[in-house]
Design a protein around this motif. Structure first.
Motif, PDB file in Angstrom:
ATOM      1  N   LYS A 156       0.799  -1.225   0.000  1.00 31.22           N
ATOM      2  CA  LYS A 156       0.000   0.000   0.000  1.00 31.22           C
ATOM      3  C   LYS A 156       0.833   1.278   0.000  1.00 31.22           C
ATOM      4  N   GLU A 157       2.085   1.199   0.467  1.00 30.79           N
ATOM      5  CA  GLU A 157       2.929   2.392   0.557  1.00 30.79           C
ATOM      6  C   GLU A 157       3.902   2.527  -0.617  1.00 30.79           C
ATOM      7  N   LEU A 158       3.847   1.597  -1.556  1.00 30.97           N
ATOM      8  CA  LEU A 158       4.804   1.650  -2.668  1.00 30.97           C
ATOM      9  C   LEU A 158       4.436   2.733  -3.675  1.00 30.97           C
ATOM     10  N   SER A 159       5.450   3.299  -4.304  1.00 34.89           N
ATOM     11  CA  SER A 159       5.239   4.316  -5.334  1.00 34.89           C
ATOM     12  C   SER A 159       4.821   3.645  -6.639  1.00 34.89           C
ATOM     13  N   GLU A 160       4.407   4.447  -7.594  1.00 41.89           N
ATOM     14  CA  GLU A 160       4.022   3.908  -8.904  1.00 41.89           C
ATOM     15  C   GLU A 160       5.204   3.214  -9.572  1.00 41.89           C
ATOM     16  N   GLU A 161       6.397   3.797  -9.421  1.00 39.78           N
ATOM     17  CA  GLU A 161       7.586   3.203 -10.019  1.00 39.78           C
ATOM     18  C   GLU A 161       7.903   1.856  -9.363  1.00 39.78           C
ATOM     19  N   GLU A 162       7.758   1.792  -8.053  1.00 44.31           N
ATOM     20  CA  GLU A 162       8.013   0.538  -7.334  1.00 44.31           C
ATOM     21  C   GLU A 162       6.985  -0.526  -7.725  1.00 44.31           C
ATOM     22  N   LEU A 163       5.751  -0.117  -7.901  1.00 40.88           N
ATOM     23  CA  LEU A 163       4.716  -1.056  -8.325  1.00 40.88           C
ATOM     24  C   LEU A 163       4.988  -1.574  -9.732  1.00 40.88           C
ATOM     25  N   ASP A 164       5.497  -0.708 -10.599  1.00 43.96           N
ATOM     26  CA  ASP A 164       5.865  -1.136 -11.950  1.00 43.96           C
ATOM     27  C   ASP A 164       6.930  -2.233 -11.893  1.00 43.96           C
ATOM     28  N   SER A 165       7.928  -2.033 -11.043  1.00 44.67           N
ATOM     29  CA  SER A 165       9.010  -3.018 -10.901  1.00 44.67           C
ATOM     30  C   SER A 165       8.487  -4.326 -10.308  1.00 44.67           C
ATOM     31  N   LEU A 166       7.570  -4.210  -9.353  1.00 50.62           N
ATOM     32  CA  LEU A 166       7.004  -5.402  -8.718  1.00 50.62           C
ATOM     33  C   LEU A 166       6.146  -6.194  -9.701  1.00 50.62           C
ATOM     34  N   ALA A 167       5.431  -5.488 -10.555  1.00 51.12           N
ATOM     35  CA  ALA A 167       4.563  -6.145 -11.531  1.00 51.12           C
ATOM     36  C   ALA A 167       5.363  -7.035 -12.483  1.00 51.12           C
ATOM     37  N   VAL A 168       6.599  -6.632 -12.780  1.00 49.67           N
ATOM     38  CA  VAL A 168       7.440  -7.388 -13.712  1.00 49.67           C
ATOM     39  C   VAL A 168       7.777  -8.773 -13.161  1.00 49.67           C
ATOM     40  N   ILE A 169       7.887  -8.907 -11.837  1.00 44.88           N
ATOM     41  CA  ILE A 169       8.296 -10.189 -11.236  1.00 44.88           C
ATOM     42  C   ILE A 169       7.096 -10.936 -10.652  1.00 44.88           C
ATOM     43  N   SER A 170       5.875 -10.500 -11.015  1.00 48.81           N
ATOM     44  CA  SER A 170       4.656 -11.096 -10.465  1.00 48.81           C
ATOM     45  C   SER A 170       3.827 -11.777 -11.545  1.00 48.81           C
ATOM     46  N   PRO A 224      11.663  -0.813   4.002  1.00 46.50           N
ATOM     47  CA  PRO A 224      11.010  -0.863   5.319  1.00 46.50           C
ATOM     48  C   PRO A 224       9.486  -0.870   5.245  1.00 46.50           C
ATOM     49  N   LYS A 225       8.919  -0.287   4.197  1.00 42.12           N
ATOM     50  CA  LYS A 225       7.460  -0.265   4.049  1.00 42.12           C
ATOM     51  C   LYS A 225       6.925  -1.691   3.868  1.00 42.12           C
ATOM     52  N   VAL A 226       7.665  -2.486   3.103  1.00 38.83           N
ATOM     53  CA  VAL A 226       7.247  -3.860   2.817  1.00 38.83           C
ATOM     54  C   VAL A 226       7.610  -4.798   3.965  1.00 38.83           C
ATOM     55  N   SER A 227       8.839  -4.704   4.451  1.00 45.77           N
ATOM     56  CA  SER A 227       9.289  -5.620   5.506  1.00 45.77           C
ATOM     57  C   SER A 227       8.459  -5.458   6.775  1.00 45.77           C
ATOM     58  N   THR A 228       8.034  -4.238   7.068  1.00 44.73           N
ATOM     59  CA  THR A 228       7.194  -4.008   8.246  1.00 44.73           C
ATOM     60  C   THR A 228       5.858  -4.732   8.117  1.00 44.73           C
ATOM     61  N   GLU A 229       5.271  -4.698   6.932  1.00 44.09           N
ATOM     62  CA  GLU A 229       3.986  -5.370   6.726  1.00 44.09           C
ATOM     63  C   GLU A 229       4.142  -6.895   6.801  1.00 44.09           C
TER      64      GLU A 229
END
Length: 204
Positions: A12-26, A117-122
């Motif tokens: 929920k705290e990821l930026s649009e750019e981070e989400l783009d990168s995550l989508a590539v490996i999902s 830290p946004k992801v690891s905390t969750e």
């Protein structure tokens, strides 16, 4: 894919750019009811997030009886402890309904997102909530009567319980199907539980 990722609390705290990168490996995978998601002894290489349907996690005892450990609904992480540690799944998982999961390549996720830290905390919060649930279940099984266990289950997990067979509910509560049925019928006779079309509700 980004629309799916945005619905998951973990990101929920990821930026649009981070989400783009995550989508590539999902990727997403669909399953039919009664399909196995994974089996005990397998080693998972992808982070698994349930996005549709309901999943039951179970083990077999030394007599071959199925022991239900827990149930998951969207948007839950499933077996993240084993996946993060790179060890074999200690249990198996099966879909109780048609469903779908999001799978994220663990090596890439570890390299690029686990240090965020946004992801690891969750992820830590997810693990802590499961530990808390386990402690509550241990206390419930030790300190409660059969009727109290049944009432607690219907009060806290009514939507999931409605999709289970009686023997599955009994194993989840740590009692025989006969004990479950006897106490369930007693609660109905005492007008504490009331039968609905597909489940039971607590009479207020």
């Amino acid at each position: 894919m980004k629309d799916i990722l945005k619905k998951i609390y973990l990101f929920k705290e990821l930026s649009e750019e981070e989400l783009d990168s995550l989508a590539v490996i999902s990727t997403t995978s669909s399953y039919k009811k009664d399909s196995l998601l994974f089996m005990s002894g397998e080693v998972g290489k992808e982070l698994i997030i349930l996005i549709e349907g309901d999943v039951s996690v179970f083990k077999h005892d030394n007599k071959g009886n199925e022991i239900v450990i827990g149930f998951f609904s969207p948007y839950s992480l499933i077996a993240e402890a084993a996946i993060l540690r790179g060890i074999a799944f200690p249990s198996s998982a099966v879909f109780k309904t048609d469903g779908r999961v999001l799978k994220i390549d663990m090596d890439s996720f570890r390299s690029y997102f686990l240090t965020n830290p946004k992801v690891s905390t969750e992820i830590i919060n997810s693990l802590l909530s499961k530990i808390q649930l386990l402690q509550q279940n241990i206390h419930l099984n030790i300190a409660s009567t059969a009727k109290e266990k049944i009432l607690h289950l219907y009060e806290t997990n009514a939507s999931i319980v409605s999709k289970l067979k009686k023997y599955e509910i009994a194993t989840l509560l740590g009692m025989s199907p006969e004990t479950f049925s006897r106490n369930l019928n007693s609660l109905i006779a005492e007008n504490i539980l009331q039968k609905t079309q597909d489940s039971y509700i607590i009479v207020k």
